[in-house]
Design a protein around this motif. Structure first.
Motif, PDB file in Angstrom:
ATOM      1  N   UNK A   1      30.430  34.295  45.225  1.00 31.92           N
ATOM      2  CA  UNK A   1      30.946  33.558  44.156  1.00 31.92           C
ATOM      3  C   UNK A   1      31.197  34.266  42.985  1.00 31.92           C
ATOM      4  N   UNK A   2      32.280  34.332  42.641  1.00 35.17           N
ATOM      5  CA  UNK A   2      32.511  34.954  41.277  1.00 35.17           C
ATOM      6  C   UNK A   2      33.254  34.114  40.406  1.00 35.17           C
ATOM      7  N   UNK A   3      33.087  34.377  38.866  1.00 39.98           N
ATOM      8  CA  UNK A   3      33.964  33.550  37.813  1.00 39.98           C
ATOM      9  C   UNK A   3      35.471  33.673  38.043  1.00 39.98           C
ATOM     10  N   UNK A   4      36.142  32.863  38.026  1.00 39.38           N
ATOM     11  CA  UNK A   4      37.567  32.879  38.174  1.00 39.38           C
ATOM     12  C   UNK A   4      38.151  33.882  37.110  1.00 39.38           C
ATOM     13  N   UNK A   5      37.810  33.751  35.770  1.00 43.87           N
ATOM     14  CA  UNK A   5      38.485  34.628  34.824  1.00 43.87           C
ATOM     15  C   UNK A   5      38.272  36.037  34.941  1.00 43.87           C
ATOM     16  N   UNK A   6      37.294  36.245  35.769  1.00 40.84           N
ATOM     17  CA  UNK A   6      37.140  37.735  36.016  1.00 40.84           C
ATOM     18  C   UNK A   6      37.361  38.264  37.600  1.00 40.84           C
ATOM     19  N   UNK A   7      38.085  37.444  38.208  1.00 39.56           N
ATOM     20  CA  UNK A   7      38.299  37.741  39.748  1.00 39.56           C
ATOM     21  C   UNK A   7      39.306  39.059  40.134  1.00 39.56           C
TER      22      UNK A   7
ATOM     23  N   UNK B   1      36.104  45.317  43.782  1.00 36.01           N
ATOM     24  CA  UNK B   1      34.847  46.121  43.919  1.00 36.01           C
ATOM     25  C   UNK B   1      34.381  45.468  45.201  1.00 36.01           C
ATOM     26  N   UNK B   2      34.576  44.326  45.641  1.00 33.46           N
ATOM     27  CA  UNK B   2      34.134  43.581  46.769  1.00 33.46           C
ATOM     28  C   UNK B   2      34.780  44.428  48.035  1.00 33.46           C
ATOM     29  N   UNK B   3      36.179  44.658  47.860  1.00 32.10           N
ATOM     30  CA  UNK B   3      36.556  45.687  49.016  1.00 32.10           C
ATOM     31  C   UNK B   3      35.954  47.026  49.005  1.00 32.10           C
ATOM     32  N   UNK B   4      35.651  47.696  47.892  1.00 28.97           N
ATOM     33  CA  UNK B   4      34.966  48.912  47.773  1.00 28.97           C
ATOM     34  C   UNK B   4      33.561  48.767  48.556  1.00 28.97           C
TER      35      UNK B   4
ATOM     36  N   UNK C   1      36.454  26.594  43.204  1.00 23.97           N
ATOM     37  CA  UNK C   1      35.876  25.459  43.056  1.00 23.97           C
ATOM     38  C   UNK C   1      35.601  25.353  41.505  1.00 23.97           C
ATOM     39  N   UNK C   2      36.359  24.758  40.758  1.00 23.86           N
ATOM     40  CA  UNK C   2      36.148  24.591  39.433  1.00 23.86           C
ATOM     41  C   UNK C   2      36.582  26.078  38.522  1.00 23.86           C
ATOM     42  N   UNK C   3      35.481  26.588  38.017  1.00 26.59           N
ATOM     43  CA  UNK C   3      35.937  27.922  37.322  1.00 26.59           C
ATOM     44  C   UNK C   3      35.413  29.062  38.174  1.00 26.59           C
ATOM     45  N   UNK C   4      35.078  28.636  39.377  1.00 22.94           N
ATOM     46  CA  UNK C   4      34.388  29.898  40.155  1.00 22.94           C
ATOM     47  C   UNK C   4      35.452  29.962  41.650  1.00 22.94           C
ATOM     48  N   UNK C   5      35.300  31.106  42.043  1.00 18.27           N
ATOM     49  CA  UNK C   5      35.830  31.172  43.473  1.00 18.27           C
ATOM     50  C   UNK C   5      35.058  32.023  44.240  1.00 18.27           C
TER      51      UNK C   5
END
Length: 147
Positions: free
Chosen positions: A18-24, A30-33, A57-61
């Protein structure tokens, strides 16, 4: 024109975060790496197609990135890519136009009177060093049944 398709469930292994939407845009590559590193460490020669699922989900993905796995492999979290119906568009070539594809799919869902579901997904059918050769299926789940 996007197609309304039925997606079969798939047991997968990979990375769930789960990551912040603003930094997706910075964090998803990085997750693919990390997935590529895990495949290499597990001595996996071929696994595919790679699939990414996204749920806001809100401000997160929530991001699930993985490959089909039928048993646990060290370094991989097991998860299900759920079944469902989805509006899908095949993208040929570079992936830099994905925001426009998602906008187009969202508009098409509204135009068809469909109800958006929970997941958006990208299935990477063929990814090449020459990005013009890429083939990616982009879809957004809908809750409506296929006729």
């Amino acid at each position: 024109m996007p197609d309304l398709i039925k997606i079969a469930p798939v047991q997968m292994g990979g990375i769930v975060r789960t990551i912040p939407m603003v930094t997706r845009m910075q964090l998803i590559p990085v997750l693919f790496e990390r997935l590529d590193d895990a495949l290499d460490k597990a001595s996996v020669f071929f696994a595919g197609p790679q699939t990414a699922l996204y749920r806001i989900d809100g401000d997160e993905m929530e991001v699930r990135i993985g490959v089909p796995l039928f048993q646990p492999v060290d370094g991989f979290e097991m998860f299900d890519a759920p079944c469902g119906n989805a509006l899908c568009q095949r993208v040929l070539g570079p992936l830099d136009g994905l925001p426009g594809v998602y906008r187009s799919l969202s508009e098409e869902i509204s135009a068809r009177g469909l109800t958006r579901g929970v997941w958006a997904r990208e299935v990477y059918r063929f990814i090449a060093k020459d990005a013009s050769l890429n083939v990616t299926d982009v879809s957004i789940d809908v809750t409506d049944a296929l006729h």
